[in-house]
Write a protein that holds these residues in place. Sequence first.
Motif, PDB file in Angstrom:
ATOM      1  N   PRO A  50       0.843  -1.205   0.000  1.00  0.00           N
ATOM      2  CA  PRO A  50       0.000   0.000   0.000  1.00  0.00           C
ATOM      3  C   PRO A  50       0.873   1.249   0.000  1.00  0.00           C
ATOM      4  O   PRO A  50       1.849   1.329   0.746  1.00  0.00           O
ATOM      5  CB  PRO A  50      -0.794  -0.132   1.315  1.00  0.00           C
ATOM      6  CG  PRO A  50       0.034  -1.012   2.195  1.00  0.00           C
ATOM      7  CD  PRO A  50       0.888  -1.868   1.305  1.00  0.00           C
ATOM      8  N   SER A  65      11.018   5.358   0.327  1.00  0.00           N
ATOM      9  CA  SER A  65      12.415   5.425   0.737  1.00  0.00           C
ATOM     10  C   SER A  65      13.331   5.027  -0.405  1.00  0.00           C
ATOM     11  O   SER A  65      13.131   4.000  -1.066  1.00  0.00           O
ATOM     12  CB  SER A  65      12.650   4.488   1.919  1.00  0.00           C
ATOM     13  OG  SER A  65      14.048   4.314   2.098  1.00  0.00           O
ATOM     14  N   ALA A  67      16.052   3.825  -0.110  1.00  0.00           N
ATOM     15  CA  ALA A  67      16.759   2.608   0.290  1.00  0.00           C
ATOM     16  C   ALA A  67      15.909   1.350   0.099  1.00  0.00           C
ATOM     17  O   ALA A  67      16.397   0.240   0.266  1.00  0.00           O
ATOM     18  CB  ALA A  67      17.191   2.721   1.755  1.00  0.00           C
ATOM     19  N   GLU A 147      16.626  15.287   2.973  1.00  0.00           N
ATOM     20  CA  GLU A 147      15.338  14.585   2.872  1.00  0.00           C
ATOM     21  C   GLU A 147      15.032  14.213   1.421  1.00  0.00           C
ATOM     22  O   GLU A 147      14.538  13.109   1.141  1.00  0.00           O
ATOM     23  CB  GLU A 147      14.224  15.462   3.458  1.00  0.00           C
ATOM     24  CG  GLU A 147      14.325  15.604   4.980  1.00  0.00           C
ATOM     25  CD  GLU A 147      13.424  16.695   5.558  1.00  0.00           C
ATOM     26  OE1 GLU A 147      13.225  16.702   6.789  1.00  0.00           O
ATOM     27  OE2 GLU A 147      12.933  17.550   4.792  1.00  0.00           O
ATOM     28  N   MET A 150      16.923  11.217   0.424  1.00  0.00           N
ATOM     29  CA  MET A 150      16.414   9.981   1.041  1.00  0.00           C
ATOM     30  C   MET A 150      15.135   9.478   0.374  1.00  0.00           C
ATOM     31  O   MET A 150      14.668   8.378   0.666  1.00  0.00           O
ATOM     32  CB  MET A 150      16.116  10.218   2.524  1.00  0.00           C
ATOM     33  CG  MET A 150      17.344  10.431   3.390  1.00  0.00           C
ATOM     34  SD  MET A 150      16.855  11.017   5.055  1.00  0.00           S
ATOM     35  CE  MET A 150      15.995   9.556   5.683  1.00  0.00           C
ATOM     36  N   THR A 151      14.528  10.338  -0.463  1.00  0.00           N
ATOM     37  CA  THR A 151      13.212  10.025  -1.012  1.00  0.00           C
ATOM     38  C   THR A 151      13.316   9.700  -2.499  1.00  0.00           C
ATOM     39  O   THR A 151      13.838  10.498  -3.270  1.00  0.00           O
ATOM     40  CB  THR A 151      12.263  11.234  -0.828  1.00  0.00           C
ATOM     41  OG1 THR A 151      12.280  11.618   0.555  1.00  0.00           O
ATOM     42  CG2 THR A 151      10.849  10.897  -1.254  1.00  0.00           C
TER      43      THR A 151
END
Lengths: 217, 217
Positions: A50, A65, A67, A147, A150-151
């Motif tokens: 989801p 993420s 990662a 940020e 990281m996205t």
Amino acid sequence: MSQPPPSPRSQVRRLPDRGAYDRETIHAILDAGLVCHVGLVSEGQPFVIPMNYGRDGDRLLLHGSAASRLMRGMEAGWPVCLAVTLLDGVVLARSAFHHSMNYRSVVLFGRATPVASSAAKIAALRAISEHLVPGRWVEVRPPDARELAMTAVLEVPIEEASAKIRTGPPKDDPEDLSLPVWAGVLPLKTIPGEPLPDGGGGPAEVPLHVLAWPRGR
Amino acid sequence: MSQPPPSPRSQVRRLPDRGAYDRETIHAILDAGLVCHVGLVSEGQPFVIPMNYGRDGDRLLLHGSAASRLMRGMEAGWPVCLAVTLLDGVVLARSAFHHSMNYRSVVLFGRATPVASSAAKIAALRAISEHLVPGRWVEVRPPDARELAMTAVLEVPIEEASAKIRTGPPKDDPEDLSLPVWAGVLPLKTIPGEPLPDGGGGPAEVPLHVLAWPRGR
């Protein structure tokens, strides 16, 4: 409902009279949903995740993420299937067999591509934020460079898509209509409750963009 | 949350502190949901299909048209992934980055097996019906032989499953707490509306099992 399906795999085969392929219907359902379920294949195994999403024209936007293994798989061009399902009611027939749900759903096939530049990422994150809570983005601190790094942000073209919609009362067999059973629809609606402040500082007054959240009213 | 994941692929890797693997938590989320999203792979392509379901102990029960290609694929033992997602709130942080949803979700991996005998099919259909509208099954006309033959019923063992849960307020960075931004949670709830009779005969009085539908109250 006169528009043809864009591909064989996006054709609604079960109960085809519930299918629709026009852009307006598909966009309206996507715009009303909050979460999509993303289907992926990794080493032959299906995964369903989801995710929140947004829409910008004919692009569906996802973020997650950087990662995440599955986000990286999508970035690498794995085929995806996304489903958005809105439940509108429980359909209560006189026979067990004709019970159903009223719903609006969209299924989208395609491949994701990364949204790469910082400016394009910020615009996409803004679209995802505005999808979830219109008016919020300009009020909050925007993402900083760390940020953003990281996205991961991805887009999927809204091309190979179908909508499926059921509305209205149960469709009982004629010979069941005289059974002594109440039949009809129990409508369902997702509504917001009272906003709960976190008490961590900032204004006490709930802003209009939260009070007037546009879904379920 | 002390119970370990049942397999590597069912381990919650992103934000592992949100993961849970105990049967009680998983069953409670499954019992509260109305629809699962079933992920399948056909010729390398993922498919995601929303379906109603039921639960009987450690078996998750699905039904669908016996003529459906994807139902037949599941009967043939294709690997499946099922997701149930309940949205509990929009988490409004002071930074765009820390926005989130409160949710309860379950992801289940496995393979389906057909529920074959008429008696077992009827018991499974009853469980699916009771999951959707408790108390309804005994009121309505049960499936006849033709309807049973048209309906495929499948079970998936609830073994390789994980729950993922987010609750509570936003988690802003300490340096953002002094920003002049309202932060907190907008709770979400799916509720039933007024029952709508279909006007096709039968009693006018809405039965208690509809009036007292147990979700969202």
